[in-house]
Design a protein around this motif. Structure first.
Motif, PDB file in Angstrom:
ATOM      1  N   ARG A   1       5.430   0.667 -12.687  1.00  0.00           N
ATOM      2  CA  ARG A   1       4.095   1.160 -12.410  1.00  0.00           C
ATOM      3  C   ARG A   1       3.420   0.796 -13.562  1.00  0.00           C
ATOM      4  NH1 ARG A   1       5.404   7.073 -13.236  1.00  0.00           N
ATOM      5  NH2 ARG A   1       4.965   7.406 -11.296  1.00  0.00           N
TER       6      ARG A   1
ATOM      7  N   LEU B   1       2.227   1.220  -3.461  1.00  0.00           N
ATOM      8  CA  LEU B   1       1.470   1.826  -4.114  1.00  0.00           C
ATOM      9  C   LEU B   1       1.078   3.663  -4.425  1.00  0.00           C
ATOM     10  CD1 LEU B   1      -0.123   1.611  -6.036  1.00  0.00           C
ATOM     11  CD2 LEU B   1      -2.267   0.621  -4.593  1.00  0.00           C
ATOM     12  N   ALA B   2       0.982   3.809  -2.970  1.00  0.00           N
ATOM     13  CA  ALA B   2       1.308   5.747  -2.604  1.00  0.00           C
ATOM     14  C   ALA B   2       2.317   6.436  -3.636  1.00  0.00           C
ATOM     15  CB  ALA B   2       0.539   6.105  -1.796  1.00  0.00           C
ATOM     16  N   GLU B   3       3.238   5.700  -3.354  1.00  0.00           N
ATOM     17  CA  GLU B   3       4.733   6.620  -3.408  1.00  0.00           C
ATOM     18  C   GLU B   3       4.795   6.703  -5.081  1.00  0.00           C
ATOM     19  OE1 GLU B   3       7.270   5.358   0.660  1.00  0.00           O
ATOM     20  OE2 GLU B   3       7.543   4.048  -1.888  1.00  0.00           O
ATOM     21  N   VAL B   4       4.256   4.874  -5.922  1.00  0.00           N
ATOM     22  CA  VAL B   4       4.373   5.621  -7.276  1.00  0.00           C
ATOM     23  C   VAL B   4       3.020   6.229  -7.934  1.00  0.00           C
ATOM     24  CG1 VAL B   4       4.414   3.784  -9.449  1.00  0.00           C
ATOM     25  CG2 VAL B   4       5.199   2.892  -7.473  1.00  0.00           C
ATOM     26  N   ARG B   5       2.015   5.973  -7.133  1.00  0.00           N
ATOM     27  CA  ARG B   5       0.831   7.258  -7.486  1.00  0.00           C
ATOM     28  C   ARG B   5       1.848   8.886  -7.751  1.00  0.00           C
ATOM     29  NH1 ARG B   5      -4.256   4.251  -5.987  1.00  0.00           N
ATOM     30  NH2 ARG B   5      -4.843   2.944  -7.676  1.00  0.00           N
ATOM     31  N   ASP B   6       2.574   8.381  -6.860  1.00  0.00           N
ATOM     32  CA  ASP B   6       2.505  10.765  -6.505  1.00  0.00           C
ATOM     33  C   ASP B   6       4.418  10.406  -6.846  1.00  0.00           C
ATOM     34  OD1 ASP B   6       0.995  10.435  -4.867  1.00  0.00           O
ATOM     35  OD2 ASP B   6       1.975  10.692  -2.817  1.00  0.00           O
TER      36      ASP B   6
ATOM     37  N   ASP C   1       9.192   3.699 -13.416  1.00  0.00           N
ATOM     38  CA  ASP C   1       8.115   3.366 -14.477  1.00  0.00           C
ATOM     39  C   ASP C   1       7.257   1.785 -14.629  1.00  0.00           C
ATOM     40  OD1 ASP C   1       7.520   6.427 -14.772  1.00  0.00           O
ATOM     41  OD2 ASP C   1       9.285   6.607 -16.057  1.00  0.00           O
TER      42      ASP C   1
ATOM     43  N   ASP D   1       0.407  -1.250  -0.472  1.00  0.00           N
ATOM     44  CA  ASP D   1       0.075  -0.078  -0.033  1.00  0.00           C
ATOM     45  C   ASP D   1       0.659   1.183  -0.058  1.00  0.00           C
ATOM     46  OD1 ASP D   1      -2.239  -1.587  -0.155  1.00  0.00           O
ATOM     47  OD2 ASP D   1      -2.970  -1.473   1.897  1.00  0.00           O
TER      48      ASP D   1
ATOM     49  N   ASP E   1      -5.037  -1.856  -9.322  1.00  0.00           N
ATOM     50  CA  ASP E   1      -5.276  -0.390  -8.029  1.00  0.00           C
ATOM     51  C   ASP E   1      -5.331  -1.573  -6.803  1.00  0.00           C
ATOM     52  OD1 ASP E   1      -6.708   0.042 -10.062  1.00  0.00           O
ATOM     53  OD2 ASP E   1      -9.126  -0.330 -10.323  1.00  0.00           O
TER      54      ASP E   1
END
Length: 94
Positions: A81, A29-34, A78, A26, A86
């Motif tokens: 990512r 995921l947040a770090e990749v999205r940011d 990348d 989790d 989800d």
């Protein structure tokens, strides 16, 4: 569950470890999205280290189907990512 780390091999992980792994997933995921490259690298390596620590390595000649495939340690933000869904890299149990 059989987990493959690309370029390294396979480990068998007991279901009881997935809560701990999902917490790291989790965060990843947040770090990749940011786009947090530094946080991504730290958390991604921590996730792989935890899989190695908790998993029981399978012999190199084992031909078990992998239920989960994780990127190699040198994967870029990348590349990771592109492998995410989800839920992150590790699906929720159940």
């Amino acid at each position: 569950m059989i987990v493959r780390i690309m370029g390294e091999g396979q480990v068998r992980l007991a279901d009881r470890h997935f809560a701990e792994l999902n917490a790291l997933d989790d965060e990843l995921l947040a770090e990749v999205r940011d786009g947090d490259g530094e946080g991504f690298r730290r958390t991604f390596h921590a996730l792989l280290a935890k899989v190695r620590e908790l998993g029981e390595p399978l012999p190199d000649d084992a031909l078990e189907p992998s239920e989960l495939i994780l990127p190699a340690a040198e994967a870029t933000l990348d590349e990771v990512r592109a492998m995410l869904n989800d839920e992150g890299l590790i699906p929720s149990p159940g």
